[in-house]
Design an enzyme around this catalytic site. Sequence first.
Site, mmCIF file in Angstrom:
data_model
loop_
_atom_site.group_PDB
_atom_site.id
_atom_site.type_symbol
_atom_site.label_atom_id
_atom_site.label_comp_id
_atom_site.label_asym_id
_atom_site.label_seq_id
_atom_site.Cartn_x
_atom_site.Cartn_y
_atom_site.Cartn_z
ATOM 1 N N SER A 579 -44.874 49.254 -24.224
ATOM 2 C CA SER A 579 -44.177 49.740 -23.039
ATOM 3 C C SER A 579 -42.693 49.800 -23.312
ATOM 4 C CB SER A 579 -44.435 48.821 -21.842
ATOM 5 O OG SER A 579 -43.615 49.147 -20.743
ATOM 6 N N TYR A 592 -44.542 40.382 -17.357
ATOM 7 C CA TYR A 592 -44.994 41.626 -17.991
ATOM 8 C C TYR A 592 -44.050 42.051 -19.113
ATOM 9 C CZ TYR A 592 -46.437 46.526 -18.422
ATOM 10 O OH TYR A 592 -46.864 47.741 -18.901
#
Length: 702
Positions: A579, A592
């Site tokens: 990501s 995250y």
Amino acid sequence: MKEYKHVNYLWDDAKAKSLEGDEVALLLYRSNLLGSDLRITNYGGGNTSCKMIDKDPLTGEEVEVMWIKGSGGDIGTLKKSGLAALYVERLRNLEKVYRGIEHEDEMVELFNHCIFDLASKAPSIDTPLHGFLPFKHIDHLHPDAAIAIAAAKDGKKITQELFNGQIGWVEWQKPGFDLGLQLRACLEENPGIRGIMLGSHGLFTWGDTAYESYVNSLDVIEACATYLEENYGKTRPVFGGQKVESIAAEDRKEQAAQLAPILRGFCSSERPMIGHFTDDEKVLEYINSNDLERLAPLGTSCPDHFLRTKIQPLVLNLDKNADLSDVEAVKAQLAPLFDDYRAMYTEYYETCKHENSPAIRDRNPVIILYPGVGMFAFAKDKQTTRVAAEFYINAINVMKGSEAVSEYTSLPRQEAFNIEYWLLEEAKLQRMPKPKPLSGKIALVTGSAGGIGKAIAKKFANEGAVVVLNDMNAERLAGAEEEFIGLFGKDAVTTAELDVTNQEQIEEALKKAALAFGGVDIIVNNAGLSISKTIEDHTQKDWDLLYNVLVKGQFLVTQAATKVLKAQAIGGDVVNIVSKNALVSGPNNAGYGSAKAAQLHLSRLNAAELGAAGVRVNVVNPDAVISDSNIWAGGWAEGRAKAYGVTVEELPAYYAKRTLLNQIILPDDIANACFTFVGGNLSKSTGNVLNVDGGVAMAFVR
């Protein structure tokens, strides 16, 4: 309705009546019925035809036209587009210019002068075999029971006695114009016969109508099969009796799953191969027998069989209970067997080749037999591999039948070579479509039943790969499997329920990949989830879940896959879907974002370690892939919207506007990035990060 024991009677009078008056439709109906039963003919094998009166489009005169399966077709799936239509008189007139058997290949080009329907498929080499016989409907089939008699040492005598002279006999002859003339001569010498047996090859039967031809074919095959059944074990045990006892079914699967990647590595020494495993009872009866050592080197008889399975199989010298965990020790034991096989095949080629023979093809075996366990096959794609295994089972059935009533005989090696390296066969191979970039590759994409994962798996399948679909959600997985089978066919996919935090399920998924396809080449660690909370609201449970799925999951899947990749020793790819959050600091993202950063660095570490094994490890960094993605479930969308001070509905536009390219990112964009890494153009690149985020300057690696 007739009753048969050894073949399926499938004729539907109502269906046939609806086709009355359309001989081509009846030909297709008959063909599809015959081709649906592998006991009647193997995939792609045999040929069917009909002759009818039609009007010449130029003169308007009535002419006789033959419709026949075209080159490379399969009667089980035959459609009108797969037929060739020829003027019968013109085809027979080619005899006037025929220069003899040494020139018969040139006749194939002349078939084009006989074409009636300009939309025809290219006529096959079997065309004159049907054209020189006068019957309206003809079936040329490769039933195991008939070939067993055709390949028996006393085949001609058995045929004469079994059918009381009603079935003629023509000795082995390579298919072509001359064989068509021989069939005509056999009929002229034996008027009134109902069919002809081709030595070591197959069966010709016929009738005045589609139904008569169909029933005649079934009757003859049934008679052959009944005769064989009555003789199994009559004079000696089947295949000389059992020498090896099979291990338990579950143990066979375990041994096969461990061994398949090793075998695949050996068989992929020249090009990537896809595997297939079967422990069918017919296979076990043969490979566990006393006669295996004598029969296996003889090879097969029917041309269709050895074209798919090579001149002979490789028989392993491994004990059925061998400990296969020491991969290098197993390779050391098997290497001499593969060396010997390649040397045998090279000698076969050098001894039999002609001045104009095509170059030698892959020297590795297609069929590998493991007594006590089962049979492996390896070829360029799954369908070819599965069909090769089916053909070798056909060959086993033939050997069993021949040995029951006489003695099995295979084709002389020179005759086999003349078929395998036939210039017409080579031309057919050259006409085949160029392999796709991922042909011969096996991909496992975690979380591939939806969203980004499904898009990646679909892209890979479109580019020629076979895929192992997996997901935690069984219902979603079943839906994805159905979709992929509809798009790519049953041979392109297998499935496994998979929780990436469960080591046992990971190993089971890789075991399924090994049994279905032979191993794995491409791992995409895509499975994930997201939680967006402030540091105060973040719980330990949230933290543990994120790190278990994203970091531990990536670690466990890569670790398990590495064992398979190293066993194959043909390199491979690991692509990790990370990501932009691995590089960009933002609010409400402690768990995250830090887990994604860990994934990114773990990728670098793996790249550094696995490069020596030829395994590339690369990263794709997406951002804001909203479409069909699980990442937006569980409050993540609300959390990100709150962090950026916008509504959930405004998120897509917000994400697009903050990028340099002002683009919304879709699952297909991530799939294309993954393909960029594995498609061949970046084969010398590892440890890279590819951003697919529309351009977020804060996420630039450098």
